[in-house]
Design a protein around this motif. Structure first.
Motif, short mmCIF file in Angstrom:
data_model
loop_
_atom_site.label_atom_id
_atom_site.label_comp_id
_atom_site.label_asym_id
_atom_site.label_seq_id
_atom_site.Cartn_x
_atom_site.Cartn_y
_atom_site.Cartn_z
N SER A 45 0.80 -1.22 0.00
CA SER A 45 0.00 0.00 0.00
C SER A 45 0.84 1.27 0.00
O SER A 45 0.27 2.37 -0.02
CB SER A 45 -0.93 0.02 1.22
OG SER A 45 -1.98 -0.91 1.07
N GLU A 73 -4.14 4.57 -4.63
CA GLU A 73 -5.40 3.96 -4.22
C GLU A 73 -5.68 4.21 -2.74
O GLU A 73 -6.83 4.47 -2.34
CB GLU A 73 -5.38 2.46 -4.51
CG GLU A 73 -5.24 2.10 -5.97
CD GLU A 73 -3.80 2.15 -6.49
OE1 GLU A 73 -3.60 2.09 -7.71
OE2 GLU A 73 -2.87 2.22 -5.64
N GLY A 101 -10.45 11.66 -7.51
CA GLY A 101 -10.33 10.40 -8.21
C GLY A 101 -10.12 10.59 -9.71
O GLY A 101 -9.31 9.89 -10.34
N CYS A 155 -6.77 9.36 -11.76
CA CYS A 155 -6.96 8.44 -12.89
C CYS A 155 -6.88 9.16 -14.23
O CYS A 155 -7.18 8.57 -15.27
CB CYS A 155 -8.33 7.75 -12.79
SG CYS A 155 -8.56 6.74 -11.31
N THR A 167 -3.32 5.86 -11.45
CA THR A 167 -4.06 4.63 -11.18
C THR A 167 -5.28 4.59 -12.09
O THR A 167 -5.42 5.43 -13.00
CB THR A 167 -4.48 4.54 -9.70
OG1 THR A 167 -5.11 3.27 -9.44
CG2 THR A 167 -5.42 5.67 -9.31
N ALA A 188 -8.42 -0.32 -10.52
CA ALA A 188 -7.44 -0.58 -9.47
C ALA A 188 -7.92 -0.07 -8.12
O ALA A 188 -7.71 -0.72 -7.09
CB ALA A 188 -6.10 0.08 -9.84
N ILE A 189 -8.58 1.09 -8.11
CA ILE A 189 -9.14 1.61 -6.86
C ILE A 189 -10.22 0.69 -6.34
O ILE A 189 -10.30 0.42 -5.14
CB ILE A 189 -9.67 3.04 -7.07
CG1 ILE A 189 -8.51 4.00 -7.36
CG2 ILE A 189 -10.45 3.51 -5.85
CD1 ILE A 189 -8.95 5.42 -7.66
N ASP A 190 -11.07 0.20 -7.23
CA ASP A 190 -12.14 -0.72 -6.84
C ASP A 190 -11.56 -1.96 -6.18
O ASP A 190 -12.01 -2.39 -5.10
CB ASP A 190 -12.94 -1.10 -8.09
CG ASP A 190 -14.19 -1.91 -7.76
OD1 ASP A 190 -14.55 -2.01 -6.56
OD2 ASP A 190 -14.81 -2.45 -8.69
N TYR A 214 -8.67 -2.28 -4.78
CA TYR A 214 -8.00 -1.91 -3.53
C TYR A 214 -9.01 -1.75 -2.40
O TYR A 214 -8.79 -2.23 -1.28
CB TYR A 214 -7.20 -0.63 -3.71
CG TYR A 214 -6.38 -0.26 -2.50
CD1 TYR A 214 -5.10 -0.77 -2.34
CD2 TYR A 214 -6.90 0.56 -1.51
CE1 TYR A 214 -4.35 -0.47 -1.21
CE2 TYR A 214 -6.15 0.87 -0.38
CZ TYR A 214 -4.88 0.35 -0.23
OH TYR A 214 -4.15 0.65 0.89
N SER A 262 -15.92 6.41 0.17
CA SER A 262 -15.08 6.08 -0.97
C SER A 262 -15.77 5.05 -1.86
O SER A 262 -15.72 5.15 -3.10
CB SER A 262 -13.73 5.53 -0.49
OG SER A 262 -13.07 6.46 0.33
N LEU A 320 -17.22 5.55 -5.92
CA LEU A 320 -16.54 4.78 -6.96
C LEU A 320 -17.36 4.58 -8.24
O LEU A 320 -16.81 4.70 -9.34
CB LEU A 320 -16.09 3.43 -6.39
CG LEU A 320 -15.16 2.62 -7.28
CD1 LEU A 320 -13.87 3.39 -7.55
CD2 LEU A 320 -14.85 1.28 -6.63
#
Length: 400
Positions: free
Chosen positions: A94, A108, A127, A131, A154, A158-160, A162, A175, A179
């Motif tokens: 992380s 992320e 975000g 991105c 990112t 990838a955030i999803d 994470y 968060s 999304l």
């Protein structure tokens, strides 16, 4: 020294890196959260934080706090001007090594942390930046200079992935709620604001016009093919943002009365001509791409007019029924809140003031919610003590 930076501090560093302000910093491998160590100092003092290579060399105080991550509550750093967050259940890797014993939260994790530091619209806009192909200023993200044509840090995917591995993080629910509205490949902050307004549901003060694609190349994938800023999925309807900065008109003003005025005017003219040719080619390929100007964003109701025209074009091409969106578009209450949200996200004194007002209202609403939950908890505890374990099992729990 060994240290992990998180939150707003990590975001500041990422922005400075993307802007090219830290040429000596090399983004290294992803690592797990290290334990803090002040060596060669014996303890953490203001002088022990050797972060000048990251552009952090001012004295620490409450206004400019250093946000630090630690793997155990016992390792908290209590030096004045520091804010420590304890992370015990986050995905591996992380943090990102940036040299000199320092690691910063990965993009992320930065997004996930901002659920507790930003309102949802502002976090969502962050975000788009993480991105996208632009970066806001590290010192003055609202009004400062924007860096363009940079690689995304990112992706929404990838955030999803994470967020699925995050547990017990303050307001992680925000968060996750933001999304579904997050898109990649935005090329500018204004483009991201318009996109966000389009995809947000009407009850979220958006237009609710469904899926869109950002900067998808239209025509053959070759140099010279045209790229609309925003294309509504499943249609040939799109939007392009044409602002003063976009055309270089500010350079004309700056050069007024100087030898460079003629060159600045010629450059602005060339940009306008290029955009007109782009629009012409898009039209010839069957695309209806509407221009959006800065006046459409800053003048009351300007963007509503554009979106009303977009709705007409989409209905005409696809046969879709967008009557509910048209009702929200005309509802007086929706008009007011939608305009306030849009202005709060734009640069300028009015936007900053509105954002503070919206944040204050959100904070009051959250405090009321927490008070209701505490009162419900207390009521269930009292009733449970009288009526047995079945009631106790129904105690409401609120994850702070």
């Amino acid at each position: 020294m060994q240290l992990a930076l998180s939150g707003l501090t990590a975001l500041r560093v990422w922005r400075a890196i993307r802007a090219g302000k830290l040429p000596g910093v090399r983004v290294g491998a992803r690592v797990d959260l290290p334990a803090p160590d002040p060596a060669p100092s014996s303890r953490w003092t203001q002088k022990a934080f050797d972060l000048a290579f990251l552009g952090i060399d001012e004295p620490l105080d409450q206004k400019r706090s250093l946000h630090i991550a630690v793997p155990d509550a016992k390792l908290r750093i209590r030096t004045r001007g520091t804010v420590c967050s304890v992370f015990t259940r986050i995905p591996a890797g992380s943090f990102v090594d940036v040299g000199h014993g320092v690691a910063i939260a990965c993009p992320e994790l930065v997004f996930a942390e901002m659920g507790a530091a930003m309102s949802r619209p502002v976090q969502l806009l962050l975000g788009y930046e993480l991105c996208g192909g632009y970066s806001r200023d590290d010192v003055d993200p609202r009004e400062g200079e924007i860096t363009y044509s940079v690689d995304p840090l990112t992706t929404p995917e990838a955030i999803d992935a994470y967020l699925e591995g995050c547990r017990h993080m303050p307001q992680i629910w925000q968060s996750r709620e933001a999304l579904p509205y997050l898109l990649g490949n935005a090329w500018s902050p204004i483009e991201a604001i318009i996109a966000q307004m389009i995809v947000l549901d009407p009850c979220e003060s958006g237009y609710g016009l469904g899926e869109i694609e950002l900067n998808r190349r239209v025509g053959a994938a070759k140099k010279g093919s045209r790229v609309p800023d925003i294309l509504f999925a499943g249609t040939h309807v799109g939007l392009n943002y044409d602002g003063g900065v976009h055309f270089g008109l500010e350079n004309v003003v700056a050069a007024a009365g100087t030898e460079g005025e003629r060159a600045a005017i010629a450059a602005a003219r060339a940009k306008i001509v290029g955009d007109k040719r782009r629009d012409r080619e898009l039209l010839a390929n069957g695309n209806a791409v509407l221009p959006v100007t800065s006046e459409d964003l800053y003048e009351p109701g300007g963007l509503d007019v554009v979106m009303g025209q977009v709705i007409t074009l989409i209905e005409r091409e696809t046969g879709r029924n967008l009557s509910s969106q048209k009702k929200w578009l005309a509802a007086p209450g929706a008009i007011k809140w939608r305009q306030q949200l849009l202005w709060s996200l734009l640069p300028g004194e009015r936007g900053a003031r509105l954002l503070q007002e919206i944040a204050a209202k959100d904070k009051q609403a959250l405090e009321r919610y927490r008070r209701v939950v505490r009162e419900a908890n207390e009521w269930f505890r009292q009733v449970g003590s009288q009526r047995g374990p079945g009631i106790k099992a129904a105690v409401i729990r609120f994850d702070r």
